[in-house]
Design a protein around this motif. Structure first.
Motif, PDB file in Angstrom:
ATOM      1  N   ILE A 163     -72.354 -54.561 -28.441  1.00 50.45           N
ATOM      2  CA  ILE A 163     -72.874 -53.242 -28.097  1.00 50.45           C
ATOM      3  C   ILE A 163     -72.709 -53.039 -26.592  1.00 50.45           C
ATOM      4  O   ILE A 163     -72.632 -53.996 -25.810  1.00 50.45           O
ATOM      5  N   THR A 164     -72.633 -51.774 -26.201  1.00 47.17           N
ATOM      6  CA  THR A 164     -72.585 -51.425 -24.775  1.00 47.17           C
ATOM      7  C   THR A 164     -73.838 -50.625 -24.474  1.00 47.17           C
ATOM      8  O   THR A 164     -74.039 -49.524 -24.994  1.00 47.17           O
ATOM      9  N   THR A 165     -74.715 -51.192 -23.647  1.00 43.05           N
ATOM     10  CA  THR A 165     -76.011 -50.571 -23.366  1.00 43.05           C
ATOM     11  C   THR A 165     -75.878 -49.472 -22.310  1.00 43.05           C
ATOM     12  O   THR A 165     -74.801 -49.244 -21.752  1.00 43.05           O
ATOM     13  N   ALA A 166     -76.992 -48.813 -22.045  1.00 42.16           N
ATOM     14  CA  ALA A 166     -76.991 -47.673 -21.124  1.00 42.16           C
ATOM     15  C   ALA A 166     -76.570 -48.069 -19.714  1.00 42.16           C
ATOM     16  O   ALA A 166     -76.076 -47.229 -18.938  1.00 42.16           O
ATOM     17  N   ASP A 167     -76.757 -49.355 -19.356  1.00 40.21           N
ATOM     18  CA  ASP A 167     -76.355 -49.808 -18.014  1.00 40.21           C
ATOM     19  C   ASP A 167     -74.890 -50.227 -17.976  1.00 40.21           C
ATOM     20  O   ASP A 167     -74.447 -50.898 -17.046  1.00 40.21           O
ATOM     21  N   ASP A 168     -74.132 -49.840 -19.056  1.00 36.42           N
ATOM     22  CA  ASP A 168     -72.689 -50.068 -19.152  1.00 36.42           C
ATOM     23  C   ASP A 168     -72.338 -51.559 -19.210  1.00 36.42           C
ATOM     24  O   ASP A 168     -71.291 -51.976 -18.706  1.00 36.42           O
ATOM     25  N   VAL A 169     -73.230 -52.327 -19.848  1.00 38.26           N
ATOM     26  CA  VAL A 169     -72.989 -53.760 -20.039  1.00 38.26           C
ATOM     27  C   VAL A 169     -72.729 -54.001 -21.526  1.00 38.26           C
ATOM     28  O   VAL A 169     -73.487 -53.544 -22.378  1.00 38.26           O
ATOM     29  N   THR A 170     -71.616 -54.726 -21.815  1.00 35.22           N
ATOM     30  CA  THR A 170     -71.281 -55.051 -23.201  1.00 35.22           C
ATOM     31  C   THR A 170     -71.768 -56.461 -23.496  1.00 35.22           C
ATOM     32  O   THR A 170     -71.480 -57.400 -22.753  1.00 35.22           O
ATOM     33  N   ARG A 171     -72.490 -56.594 -24.584  1.00 35.01           N
ATOM     34  CA  ARG A 171     -73.050 -57.900 -24.949  1.00 35.01           C
ATOM     35  C   ARG A 171     -73.074 -58.031 -26.469  1.00 35.01           C
ATOM     36  O   ARG A 171     -73.116 -57.041 -27.207  1.00 35.01           O
ATOM     37  N   GLU A 172     -73.057 -59.259 -26.928  1.00 38.09           N
ATOM     38  CA  GLU A 172     -73.162 -59.531 -28.364  1.00 38.09           C
ATOM     39  C   GLU A 172     -74.635 -59.529 -28.752  1.00 38.09           C
ATOM     40  O   GLU A 172     -75.480 -60.059 -28.007  1.00 38.09           O
ATOM     41  N   ALA A 173     -74.926 -58.942 -29.917  1.00 40.67           N
ATOM     42  CA  ALA A 173     -76.332 -58.832 -30.319  1.00 40.67           C
ATOM     43  C   ALA A 173     -76.446 -58.876 -31.838  1.00 40.67           C
ATOM     44  O   ALA A 173     -75.486 -58.654 -32.579  1.00 40.67           O
ATOM     45  N   ASP A 174     -77.673 -59.200 -32.253  1.00 37.80           N
ATOM     46  CA  ASP A 174     -78.033 -59.056 -33.668  1.00 37.80           C
ATOM     47  C   ASP A 174     -78.464 -57.611 -33.885  1.00 37.80           C
ATOM     48  O   ASP A 174     -79.265 -57.089 -33.104  1.00 37.80           O
ATOM     49  N   ILE A 175     -77.960 -56.980 -34.926  1.00 39.95           N
ATOM     50  CA  ILE A 175     -78.256 -55.564 -35.151  1.00 39.95           C
ATOM     51  C   ILE A 175     -78.962 -55.398 -36.488  1.00 39.95           C
ATOM     52  O   ILE A 175     -78.563 -55.969 -37.506  1.00 39.95           O
ATOM     53  N   LEU A 176     -80.017 -54.616 -36.477  1.00 36.67           N
ATOM     54  CA  LEU A 176     -80.802 -54.323 -37.676  1.00 36.67           C
ATOM     55  C   LEU A 176     -80.747 -52.822 -37.936  1.00 36.67           C
ATOM     56  O   LEU A 176     -80.931 -52.023 -37.018  1.00 36.67           O
ATOM     57  N   TYR A 177     -80.471 -52.453 -39.180  1.00 43.16           N
ATOM     58  CA  TYR A 177     -80.591 -51.038 -39.541  1.00 43.16           C
ATOM     59  C   TYR A 177     -81.534 -50.908 -40.731  1.00 43.16           C
ATOM     60  O   TYR A 177     -81.477 -51.669 -41.683  1.00 43.16           O
ATOM     61  N   VAL A 178     -82.441 -49.946 -40.606  1.00 43.42           N
ATOM     62  CA  VAL A 178     -83.393 -49.630 -41.676  1.00 43.42           C
ATOM     63  C   VAL A 178     -82.986 -48.260 -42.221  1.00 43.42           C
ATOM     64  O   VAL A 178     -83.410 -47.225 -41.710  1.00 43.42           O
ATOM     65  N   GLY A 179     -82.123 -48.299 -43.221  1.00 47.66           N
ATOM     66  CA  GLY A 179     -81.532 -47.060 -43.693  1.00 47.66           C
ATOM     67  C   GLY A 179     -80.857 -46.371 -42.517  1.00 47.66           C
ATOM     68  O   GLY A 179     -80.169 -47.005 -41.706  1.00 47.66           O
ATOM     69  N   ARG A 180     -81.095 -45.079 -42.412  1.00 48.10           N
ATOM     70  CA  ARG A 180     -80.606 -44.333 -41.260  1.00 48.10           C
ATOM     71  C   ARG A 180     -81.763 -43.903 -40.354  1.00 48.10           C
ATOM     72  O   ARG A 180     -81.590 -43.066 -39.470  1.00 48.10           O
TER      73      ARG A 180
END
Length: 255
Positions: free
Chosen positions: A176-193
């Protein structure tokens, strides 16, 4: 005198005997010929009767064959009529298929465009996979070795996958690329939409996808324990429980 008469009568009788014998022989010969003729006639009659019986039997067989041929002819006529109807039906179906195909192909292109719009406007859940799926569908449309039915099935399958994203709670890893323009690997969770959350691999910080700004923003660390609990639930590491996680909605969805 009397003796003379008897002698004369005897001589006359003797003289007539050969003629009488001849007539008897002739009568016997005629009788034999008559008997032979009768026997021959009887044989002819018997033969004629036998031939007549055989002829009648042949006539009956021919009648039966004629009846069978009539039944078979009727059967063939029924089959031919049925085949003609089937040919007519197939011709109509072919025409309908041509019309359907002319209508279904543009529809499939519109559906693929619809998928692109959904992905562009949606939360970036498995974004790379979704874009790749659409690219494959677009390439699939130009392949002549794939039937229209298979192309349509693949498109419907893609729509079903998109629908499933709104009904599931799951996790995956991605950059992901966060608001501070840093790209990092992360665990992502989605709860439906409703909610899309990224957590650092060391579980010490997290980010929430903001639908207004379309970027990952820093999450409140005070909520970190709840976020970790949500990840554990999605990974089936704890029993089902109520979740308390940040949600991200558009203005229209919030209303």
């Amino acid at each position: 005198m009397n003796r003379f008469r008897y002698s004369a009568f005897a001589l006359a009788a003797l003289a007539a005997f050969p003629t009488f014998a001849t007539k008897i022989d002739q009568a016997q010969s005629i009788q034999e010929k008559t008997n032979q003729a009768s026997a021959h006639s009887q044989k002819v009659i018997d033969k004629s009767a036998s031939e007549s019986i055989e002829l009648k039997a042949s006539i009956e067989r021919l009648r039966e064959e004629v009846n069978n041929l009539q039944v078979y002819r009727h059967h063939l006529k029924t089959l031919i009529d049925s085949q003609n109807q089937e040919m007519t039906s197939l011709t109509q179906q072919i025409d309908e298929i041509k019309e359907t195909r002319q209508g279904i192909v543009p529809l499939m292109y519109h559906m693929i465009d619809g998928l692109k719009q959904i992905i562009a406007q949606d939360k970036p859940i498995k974004l790379a996979q979704r874009k790749e799926r659409v690219e494959k569908l677009t390439a699939l449309m130009g392949r002549a070795d794939v039937s229209e039915a298979e192309k349509y099935r693949r498109i419907l399958e893609a729509y079903q996958i998109e629908m499933d994203y709104g009904n599931k709670i799951a996790t995956y890893q991605d950059d992901i690329t966060t608001a501070d323009d840093v790209t990092r690997e992360a665990d992502i969770l989605y709860v439906g939409r409703l909610s899309l959350i990224a957590r650092s691999l060391n579980h010490q910080s997290f980010w929430v996808w903001d639908m207004q700004s379309h970027q990952w923003i820093n999450g409140d660390t005070a909520l970190l324990s709840r976020i970790n609990q949500a990840f554990d639930l999605a990974n089936q590491q704890i029993a089902p429980t109520l979740l308390d996680v940040p949600v991200s909605l558009t203005v229209a969805e919030a209303k």
